[in-house]
Design a protein around this motif. Structure first.
Motif, PDB file in Angstrom:
ATOM      1  N   ARG A 168       6.269  -3.206  -8.541  1.00 35.58           N
ATOM      2  CA  ARG A 168       4.980  -2.570  -8.250  1.00 35.58           C
ATOM      3  C   ARG A 168       3.899  -3.640  -8.146  1.00 35.58           C
ATOM      4  NH1 ARG A 168       4.506   2.446  -8.031  1.00 35.58           N
ATOM      5  NH2 ARG A 168       2.315   2.529  -8.567  1.00 35.58           N
ATOM      6  N   PHE A 186       0.697   0.080  -5.336  1.00 39.58           N
ATOM      7  CA  PHE A 186       1.825   0.323  -4.447  1.00 39.58           C
ATOM      8  C   PHE A 186       3.118  -0.042  -5.146  1.00 39.58           C
ATOM      9  CE2 PHE A 186       0.164  -3.916  -3.825  1.00 39.58           C
ATOM     10  CZ  PHE A 186       1.291  -4.700  -3.953  1.00 39.58           C
ATOM     11  N   ASP A 187       4.228   0.477  -4.600  1.00 38.00           N
ATOM     12  CA  ASP A 187       5.541   0.002  -5.027  1.00 38.00           C
ATOM     13  C   ASP A 187       6.118  -0.781  -3.851  1.00 38.00           C
ATOM     14  OD1 ASP A 187       7.097   1.846  -3.299  1.00 38.00           O
ATOM     15  OD2 ASP A 187       6.357   3.367  -4.679  1.00 38.00           O
ATOM     16  N   SER A 199       7.311   0.919  -0.617  1.00 34.81           N
ATOM     17  CA  SER A 199       6.291   1.399   0.315  1.00 34.81           C
ATOM     18  C   SER A 199       5.883   0.331   1.313  1.00 34.81           C
ATOM     19  CB  SER A 199       5.040   1.859  -0.444  1.00 34.81           C
ATOM     20  OG  SER A 199       5.345   2.917  -1.305  1.00 34.81           O
ATOM     21  N   TYR A 202       0.379  -1.885   5.041  1.00 35.24           N
ATOM     22  CA  TYR A 202       0.545  -0.671   4.245  1.00 35.24           C
ATOM     23  C   TYR A 202      -0.786   0.046   4.065  1.00 35.24           C
ATOM     24  CZ  TYR A 202       1.262   2.391   0.250  1.00 35.24           C
ATOM     25  OH  TYR A 202       1.280   3.477  -0.581  1.00 35.24           O
ATOM     26  N   THR A 242      -1.857   2.520   6.622  1.00 42.52           N
ATOM     27  CA  THR A 242      -1.135   3.791   6.734  1.00 42.52           C
ATOM     28  C   THR A 242      -1.716   4.868   5.833  1.00 42.52           C
ATOM     29  OG1 THR A 242       0.507   3.360   4.987  1.00 42.52           O
ATOM     30  CG2 THR A 242       1.008   2.524   7.216  1.00 42.52           C
TER      31      THR A 242
END
Length: 89
Positions: A31, A59-60, A63, A76, A79
């Motif tokens: 993460r 985030f992880d 993702s 990311y 998105t």
């Protein structure tokens, strides 16, 4: 590397240039957390102006579709609904 998107700040003026300034990566749990700083515009950032606003993003790794690189994190972010319409600066 940064994002261009106009986001209103609490002071009533939009920040249009967003840079990833701080990153905390937790490899054991896959993460991370980053902080974007928003500036009036790129010219203001390059001229040494202070940021107007900050936004956190957690985030992880899954993702991101790969390693937590600066580029993957920016892609990311674009998105997510709160960054919809952001373009690469």
């Amino acid at each position: 590397m940064a994002l261009n998107i106009s986001i209103n700040t609490p002071c009533g003026f939009p920040a249009t240039y967003w840079r990833l300034e701080t990153a905390e990566i937790y490899t054991r749990v896959q993460r991370g957390r980053v902080v974007f700083q928003g500036y009036k515009d790129e010219e203001g950032y390059r001229g040494g102006m202070s940021s107007m606003e900050s936004r956190e993003l957690e985030f992880d790794f899954a993702s991101l579709g790969g390693e937590p690189t600066r580029g993957n994190i920016y892609q990311y972010a674009k998105t997510l609904p709160e960054w919809e319409g952001a373009t690469d600066a």
